[in-house]
Design a protein around this motif. Structure first.
Motif, mmCIF file in Angstrom:
data_model
loop_
_atom_site.group_PDB
_atom_site.id
_atom_site.type_symbol
_atom_site.label_atom_id
_atom_site.label_comp_id
_atom_site.label_asym_id
_atom_site.label_seq_id
_atom_site.Cartn_x
_atom_site.Cartn_y
_atom_site.Cartn_z
ATOM 1 N N ASP A 1 0.852 -1.231 0.020
ATOM 2 C CA ASP A 1 0.006 0.033 0.181
ATOM 3 C C ASP A 1 1.065 1.058 0.022
ATOM 4 O OD1 ASP A 1 -1.558 2.010 0.698
ATOM 5 O OD2 ASP A 1 -2.745 1.208 1.836
ATOM 6 N N GLU B 1 0.610 4.383 0.201
ATOM 7 C CA GLU B 1 0.198 5.044 1.497
ATOM 8 C C GLU B 1 0.920 4.856 2.766
ATOM 9 O OE1 GLU B 1 -3.264 7.758 0.488
ATOM 10 O OE2 GLU B 1 -4.005 5.836 -0.164
ATOM 11 N N TYR C 1 -5.609 5.940 -7.943
ATOM 12 C CA TYR C 1 -6.805 6.159 -7.012
ATOM 13 C C TYR C 1 -7.004 7.512 -6.971
ATOM 14 C CZ TYR C 1 -9.486 6.276 -2.827
ATOM 15 O OH TYR C 1 -10.558 6.706 -1.843
ATOM 16 N N ALA C 2 -8.156 8.108 -6.683
ATOM 17 C CA ALA C 2 -8.843 9.399 -6.204
ATOM 18 C C ALA C 2 -10.082 8.943 -5.673
ATOM 19 C CB ALA C 2 -9.085 10.070 -7.633
ATOM 20 N N PRO C 3 -10.279 9.956 -4.503
ATOM 21 C CA PRO C 3 -11.451 9.535 -3.789
ATOM 22 C C PRO C 3 -12.715 9.854 -4.565
ATOM 23 C CG PRO C 3 -10.027 11.019 -2.678
ATOM 24 C CD PRO C 3 -9.351 10.846 -3.848
ATOM 25 N N ALA D 1 -7.152 17.929 -0.300
ATOM 26 C CA ALA D 1 -6.821 16.497 -0.016
ATOM 27 C C ALA D 1 -6.939 15.552 -0.832
ATOM 28 C CB ALA D 1 -7.745 16.221 1.378
ATOM 29 N N GLY D 2 -8.001 15.450 -1.581
ATOM 30 C CA GLY D 2 -8.347 14.763 -2.732
ATOM 31 C C GLY D 2 -7.391 14.648 -3.766
ATOM 32 N N ALA E 1 -4.548 15.964 -3.655
ATOM 33 C CA ALA E 1 -2.878 15.565 -3.245
ATOM 34 C C ALA E 1 -2.956 13.780 -3.058
ATOM 35 C CB ALA E 1 -2.600 16.155 -1.556
ATOM 36 N N GLN E 2 -4.058 13.231 -2.603
ATOM 37 C CA GLN E 2 -4.034 11.922 -2.501
ATOM 38 C C GLN E 2 -4.070 11.060 -3.953
ATOM 39 O OE1 GLN E 2 -7.529 10.079 -0.636
ATOM 40 N NE2 GLN E 2 -6.236 8.237 -0.075
ATOM 41 N N ARG F 1 -0.379 11.480 -5.152
ATOM 42 C CA ARG F 1 0.465 10.643 -4.256
ATOM 43 C C ARG F 1 0.404 9.202 -4.836
ATOM 44 N NH1 ARG F 1 3.278 7.697 -2.773
ATOM 45 N NH2 ARG F 1 4.109 7.107 -0.684
ATOM 46 N N VAL F 2 -0.759 8.654 -5.075
ATOM 47 C CA VAL F 2 -0.895 7.317 -5.274
ATOM 48 C C VAL F 2 -0.757 6.862 -6.715
ATOM 49 C CG1 VAL F 2 -2.716 5.309 -5.258
ATOM 50 C CG2 VAL F 2 -2.744 6.868 -3.444
ATOM 51 N N SER G 1 3.958 7.734 -6.550
ATOM 52 C CA SER G 1 4.431 6.557 -6.463
ATOM 53 C C SER G 1 5.358 5.659 -7.341
ATOM 54 C CB SER G 1 2.987 5.382 -5.883
ATOM 55 O OG SER G 1 2.336 5.320 -7.124
#
Length: 275
Positions: A85, A87, A115-117, A131-132, A134-135, A138-139, A143
């Motif tokens: 994972d 994260e 991935y995205a929320p 935040a969404g 950035a996530q 990041r993923v 990565s």
């Protein structure tokens, strides 16, 4: 001057290109990240890479995913199966530490995660949360940078690193939303990594499949409409499948693509050429 026509051996009625390629990747070892089930792009790549003779390491996201990925790893005789994972601090490094300990080197890396929320993916880009975004970055993008950095000292000249993109990185695709900018960043990252790793003889590519009915794709709003549009507009009048993506990946990993790097390779039945 005239030439007599030579008879051509007929192809089998059901011809599989793989039957004429053989073990072109025999002796190569690679990591495939992103296998979720038998329909995932990562598994299509892993299955073809193994069929062409490569030895593989696979990862699974968490314990819930493990029960789906383990049988697939056994099916293709993967040598290593590890949790990952991106994260979770330390998990990415642990994967490459184990590869270093057990193999000592790595010939290729296949990065197939994104991935995205949901609330950010289904909303307008302008409304995306910090935040969404950035996530998702990041993923889906950072990565790949992290894995490339960890893989670099393990790779010998001739090595290859690949990631998975989509046409929405280059053109606006309805309902692709925040993943468009994220994939655009991923393709730019591919070019910069190719420039930085070229001196070491390591090639880097982004592969851009057309829409595929994977679990990840099901999170895109109105995905069935996206699929129907792809079939209607592509020159081939169809979708591609994960095996076709896998064959392309095998070509890029193998020596046949030695004169290419930094490119985005489309595997979408010609869809990206259409207005």
């Amino acid at each position: 001057m005239t030439f007599a026509a030579r008879p051509i051996d007929p192809l089998p009625k059901v011809w599989d290109p793989d039957t004429r390629i053989g073990d072109m990747l025999k002796g190569k070892r690679g990591l495939v990240v992103g296998v979720a089930n038998e329909h995932s792009i990562a598994f299509g790549c892993a299955a073809k890479l193994r069929a062409f003779g490569a030895e593989l390491a696979l990862t699974y996201l968490n314990e819930k995913a493990h029960k789906y990925v383990q049988p697939l790893a056994e099916q293709i005789q993967a040598s290593l199966l590890m949790p990952l994972d991106v994260e979770k601090p330390g998990e990415t490094a642990a994967v490459f530490d184990r590869i270093k300990a057990e193999w000592g080197h790595l010939d290729f890396l296949i990065h197939s995660i994104a991935y995205a929320p949901r609330e950010d993916l289904h909303g307008r880009v302008i409304d995306c949360s910090e935040a969404g975004f950035a996530q998702a970055m990041r993923v889906s993008c950072y990565s790949f940078i992290e894995m490339a950095r960890l893989a670099e000292p393990l790779m010998r000249p001739g090595g290859a690193m690949l990631t998975m993109s989509y046409y929405g990185a280059d053109k606006v695709v309805s309902n692709y939303n925040v993943m468009g900018p994220v994939k655009a960043a991923l393709e730019a990252t591919t070019r910069y990594l190719a420039a930085e790793l070229g001196e070491a003889g390591v090639r880097v590519y982004a592969v851009s499949p057309g829409p595929l009915k994977t679990r990840a794709a099901s999170g895109i709003a109105a995905f069935d409409e996206l699929v129907a549009d792809a079939v209607a507009r592509s020159p081939a009048g169809r979708l591609v499948d994960i095996a076709e993506v896998g064959r392309t990946v095998a070509f890029l990993v193998g020596g046949g693509a030695s004169g290419m790097t930094g490119d985005t390779i489309y595997v979408d039945a010609g869809l990206h050429n259409m207005a």
